[in-house]
Scaffold this motif. Structure first.
Motif, short mmCIF file in Angstrom:
data_model
loop_
_atom_site.label_atom_id
_atom_site.label_comp_id
_atom_site.label_asym_id
_atom_site.label_seq_id
_atom_site.Cartn_x
_atom_site.Cartn_y
_atom_site.Cartn_z
N ARG A 38 0.75 -1.18 0.14
CA ARG A 38 0.12 0.02 -0.01
C ARG A 38 0.94 1.05 -0.07
O ARG A 38 1.98 1.34 0.49
CB ARG A 38 -0.98 -0.06 1.30
N VAL A 58 0.59 5.76 0.56
CA VAL A 58 -0.43 6.81 0.92
C VAL A 58 -0.08 7.85 -0.02
O VAL A 58 0.99 8.38 -0.21
CB VAL A 58 -0.03 7.41 2.29
N ALA A 108 -1.71 11.75 -1.26
CA ALA A 108 -2.55 12.67 -0.95
C ALA A 108 -3.56 12.48 0.34
O ALA A 108 -4.63 12.62 0.39
CB ALA A 108 -3.27 12.95 -2.15
N GLY A 109 -2.92 11.75 1.28
CA GLY A 109 -3.85 11.36 2.58
C GLY A 109 -4.42 10.06 2.40
O GLY A 109 -5.31 9.69 3.35
N ARG A 110 -4.62 9.42 1.32
CA ARG A 110 -5.55 8.24 1.06
C ARG A 110 -4.58 7.23 0.78
O ARG A 110 -3.33 7.14 0.36
CB ARG A 110 -6.34 8.40 -0.29
N THR A 111 -4.94 5.98 1.38
CA THR A 111 -4.10 4.66 1.34
C THR A 111 -4.66 3.96 0.00
O THR A 111 -5.87 3.80 -0.06
CB THR A 111 -4.17 3.70 2.47
N VAL A 112 -3.44 3.63 -0.65
CA VAL A 112 -3.88 3.28 -2.36
C VAL A 112 -3.13 1.60 -2.41
O VAL A 112 -2.05 1.73 -1.99
CB VAL A 112 -3.49 4.11 -3.40
N ARG A 164 -3.68 -0.56 -7.96
CA ARG A 164 -4.32 0.75 -8.47
C ARG A 164 -2.86 1.81 -9.08
O ARG A 164 -2.96 2.50 -9.75
CB ARG A 164 -4.98 1.65 -7.52
#
Length: 138
Positions: A59, A61, A63-67, A71
């Motif tokens: 995973r 991070v 822009a503050g989101r976990t991807v 993806r």
């Protein structure tokens, strides 16, 4: 990690390393100051870094989101597809229209972009036509 997932992740790692090495070879052996060469080196470096991250990190991070890694891989493959398409089209301009070489280059460009776009979509969606275990994020 499933066997298919391991193969795919190792492929992204190897592809990222190979692409970064290719970008490095262009830096060392080419006129790196030319704008077209800077664009080529930047494109290869971007693809290499993103694919290397997809292959080595479960995973990220962003822009503050976990991807998840699928993806991230999809973004890298999209960058590869766009650059490969642009390169293919640029090569078409240098060839005589209607010649066998032109037709082969056009066909290969369309095929490569289509395949890469399909695989990027598979990564992004987590496997619509491919095994979904291959794209599992643990």
């Amino acid at each position: 990690m499933s066997g298919l997932k391991t193969v795919v992740r190792h492929g992204f790692t190897g592809g990222g390393v190979a692409t970064l090495l290719l970008a490095g070879l262009f830096v060392v052996n080419a006129d790196a100051a030319a704008p077209s060469m800077l664009l080529l080196i930047g494109w290869l470096a971007a693809v290499g870094v993103v694919l290397l991250l997809a292959g080595t990190r479960e995973r990220l991070v962003v822009a503050g989101r976990t991807v998840g890694w699928p993806r991230v891989a999809a973004v890298g493959i999209w960058i590869l597809a766009i650059g490969a398409g642009a390169f293919g089209v640029s090569q078409l301009r240098t060839l005589e229209i209607g010649s066998g070489t032109w037709l082969l280059t056009a066909a290969m460009t369309v095929f490569a972009m289509g395949y890469l776009a399909w695989f990027a979509r598979e990564c992004w969606t987590g496997g619509r036509q491919l095994d979904d275990e291959m794209f599992a994020v643990e």
